[in-house]
Write an enzyme that holds these catalytic residues in place. Structure first.
Site, PDB file in Angstrom:
ATOM      1  N   GLY A   1       0.843  -1.197   0.000  1.00  0.00           N
ATOM      2  CA  GLY A   1       0.000   0.000   0.000  1.00  0.00           C
ATOM      3  C   GLY A   1       0.870   1.236   0.000  1.00  0.00           C
TER       4      GLY A   1
ATOM      5  N   HIS B   1       7.239  -4.103   0.897  1.00  0.00           N
ATOM      6  CA  HIS B   1       7.314  -3.028  -0.107  1.00  0.00           C
ATOM      7  C   HIS B   1       8.039  -1.841   0.506  1.00  0.00           C
ATOM      8  CE1 HIS B   1       4.014  -5.344  -1.836  1.00  0.00           C
ATOM      9  NE2 HIS B   1       3.974  -4.557  -2.890  1.00  0.00           N
TER      10      HIS B   1
ATOM     11  N   GLU C   1       8.978   2.474  -3.019  1.00  0.00           N
ATOM     12  CA  GLU C   1       8.129   2.668  -4.206  1.00  0.00           C
ATOM     13  C   GLU C   1       7.623   4.105  -4.102  1.00  0.00           C
ATOM     14  OE1 GLU C   1       4.611   0.255  -4.288  1.00  0.00           O
ATOM     15  OE2 GLU C   1       4.379   0.371  -6.462  1.00  0.00           O
TER      16      GLU C   1
ATOM     17  N   ASP D   1       4.386  -8.216 -10.080  1.00  0.00           N
ATOM     18  CA  ASP D   1       3.546  -7.339  -9.251  1.00  0.00           C
ATOM     19  C   ASP D   1       2.049  -7.585  -9.531  1.00  0.00           C
ATOM     20  OD1 ASP D   1       3.236  -5.531  -7.227  1.00  0.00           O
ATOM     21  OD2 ASP D   1       3.747  -3.756  -8.391  1.00  0.00           O
ATOM     22  N   ASP D   2       1.392  -6.712 -10.288  1.00  0.00           N
ATOM     23  CA  ASP D   2      -0.048  -6.866 -10.567  1.00  0.00           C
ATOM     24  C   ASP D   2      -0.261  -7.048 -12.064  1.00  0.00           C
ATOM     25  OD1 ASP D   2      -1.374  -6.288  -7.856  1.00  0.00           O
ATOM     26  OD2 ASP D   2       0.003  -4.617  -8.081  1.00  0.00           O
TER      27      ASP D   2
HETATM   28 ZN   LIG Z   1       3.566  -5.061  -4.924  1.00  0.00          ZN
END
Ligand SMILES: [Zn+2]
Length: 487
Positions: A275, A306, A309, A388-389
């Site tokens: 997040g 994470h 980022e 990742d996504d």
């Molecule tokens: Zn991620």
């Protein structure tokens, strides 16, 4: 080599030592030399290079959110097939009483389950159409609404809109499990053998909306993993529990995550925090005391978190190492924190899970030629490529490899080292890891032997005849690459 015949026992011990080191598999020089790799690259058109990278044996994807890894076409297929979604029906908000522009974007073409639809007042129900009854044009809007396929979408669309549109589908246990199976098969087809994905059994509900406790869903997960078609994917899955770092109750979620992972160590191997880091609630040091408290209560649980980022400089990666993480997700701003960079260049402290396409589409590095990945790779920061996504990027792991090879001119040693490194840094139990590494060397040796035969053009032609790459929208839109589907 001249064998010293006067000391056979010592010779035997020497070879046993080599075997123990695992050196034997690599003792011979690789069949693909750097010169051969350069010749192959020079002879390869983009489609041939992509085919080579698709067929290339790969290791693990260590940074993967399973809920974000599903191609919209898969969501549609499972959402409209009662045999694969437990008899549920999904409804899409596709007709609007007020102008579409006046409606919250996350509500436009949002999907809900039958029990939610039936609870709506009649006027609201009129705006929803069963997913399987959308017109062709509406279906296209629905599919495109679940991926970042427009240049102006980026971070806001990703964090605030896309997830909200499909999460009710993800709460259906049949859909969630079938999507895991679909991912394992697709990753297996592109040569991957280990998926360490952020996946849990929280938030499931049956077709009447009654919550399904994770422990009740667990036997179904185990049955799915044992299913012959899933095992045949060749991909070994392990899971991480991920806690949303900015949530007000993130600390208690973290405690639940420790308890779950501790009780299910055969499948769950780590905990992650994900997040946005930058909103003042998700910063790493918020969790330092909580991690210390939980570490005092449980045998070691690995952390992949994470960090970095971010657009600007900060100390989030350093602070995340302090939390106890041995893997860092993204690490995009690591070069802006030289002391931490120097620490990681030692090669022992942590592995950075690089996600090139994610970083581009979420605009952390809009120009991937400026991504820090080659600096990590070539200055001793352990790192690897991940997806990742990928469902929302409309891409796969081969796209990450293709991006890295074409932008950063990877040598053969660098390219094949990525897979090896990903397996070494996976949190899977040691004996399975050894098998994965040995299997990788066997597969790579076979692949190299095929690539080394004949002229480069002949080797590429042979590979093209034997390989059927699968590309999605990202490869089509960015490189014009698509291949005929299997008959
Ligand atoms: Zn991620």
């Amino acid at each position: 080599m001249v064998l010293p015949v006067f000391a056979p026992a010592r010779v035997v011990r020497f070879f046993v030592f080599l075997l123990l080191l695992g050196v034997s598999a690599r003792a011979a020089a690789p069949a693909v030399t750097e010169a051969r790799w350069r010749a192959l690259r020079a002879a390869a058109e983009p489609a041939a290079l992509y085919t080579l990278l698709y067929a290339l044996p790969k290791g693990g994807d260590l940074h993967n959110h399973l809920a974000g890894s599903n191609l919209p076409e898969w969501l549609y297929a499972f959402g409209t097939d009662p045999a694969r979604n437990g008899g549920d029906v999904f409804y899409v908000r596709a007709r609007f009483a007020s102008p579409a522009a006046a409606i919250d974007p996350a509500q436009r073409f949002a999907t809900i389950r039958r029990y939610q639809y039936e609870a709506l007042p009649p006027a609201d129900r009129a705006e929803f159409i069963p997913l399987g009854e959308l017109t062709d044009a509406e279906r296209q809007i629905w599919l495109d609404g679940l991926r970042l396929d427009q240049p102006d979408e980026g971070r806001k669309e990703f964090f605030n809109v896309i997830w909200a549109r499909f999460i009710p589908l993800w709460r259906n246990p049949d859909v969630r499990l079938e999507l895991l199976a679909e991912n394992l098969k697709a990753y297996g087809a592109e040569g991957m053998r280990y998926l360490e994905t952020q996946f849990d059994l929280n938030g499931l509900a049956d077709n009447a909306g009654a919550p399904i406790p994770p422990e009740a869903a667990l036997p179904r997960l185990r049955a799915l993993l044992a299913r012959p078609d899933v095992a045949a994917s060749g991909v070994i899955p392990r899971f991480q529990v991920t806690v949303l770092r900015f949530a007000p109750d993130a600390e208690s979620r973290l405690a639940e995550a420790f308890a779950w992972v501790d009780a299910h160590r055969d499948l769950w191997v780590a905990i992650n925090l994900a997040g946005i880091e930058e909103d003042g609630f998700g910063y790493p040091l918020r969790f330092l005391e909580k991690f210390r408290e939980l570490r005092a209560r449980y045998p070691e649980i690995k952390l992949s978190i994470h960090a970095g980022e971010m657009d600007g400089p900060d100390h989030h990666i350093r602070d995340t190492l302090l939390l106890g993480a041995t893997r860092i997700g993204h690490g995009v701003n690591l070069l802006k924190d030289p002391d931490t960079l120097l620490l990681l260049q030692g090669g022992q402290r942590a592995y950075v899970e690089v996600n090139l396409i994610s970083n581009r589409l979420l605009q952390y590095t809009p120009d991937l030629a400026k991504h820090p990945f080659p600096e990590f790779l070539r200055t001793g920061v352990p790192c690897g490529l991940n997806t990742d996504d990928r469902g929302m990027w409309d891409s796969n792991l081969t796209d990450e490899y293709y991006t890295a090879v074409t932008l950063f001119n990877l040598s053969w040693a660098e390219l094949t080292g990525l897979a090896r490194s990903s397996l070494r840094h996976g949190f899977v139990e040691a004996d399975t890891k050894e098998k994965l590494l040995a299997d990788y060397e066997t597969r790579l040796a076979r692949f190299e032997a095929a690539l080394a035969e004949g002229t480069p053009a002949e080797a590429l032609a042979k590979l093209a005849a034997a390989t059927r790459p699968v590309t999605y929208g990202y490869a089509r839109r960015n490189w014009g690459l698509s291949f005929p589907a299997a008959p």
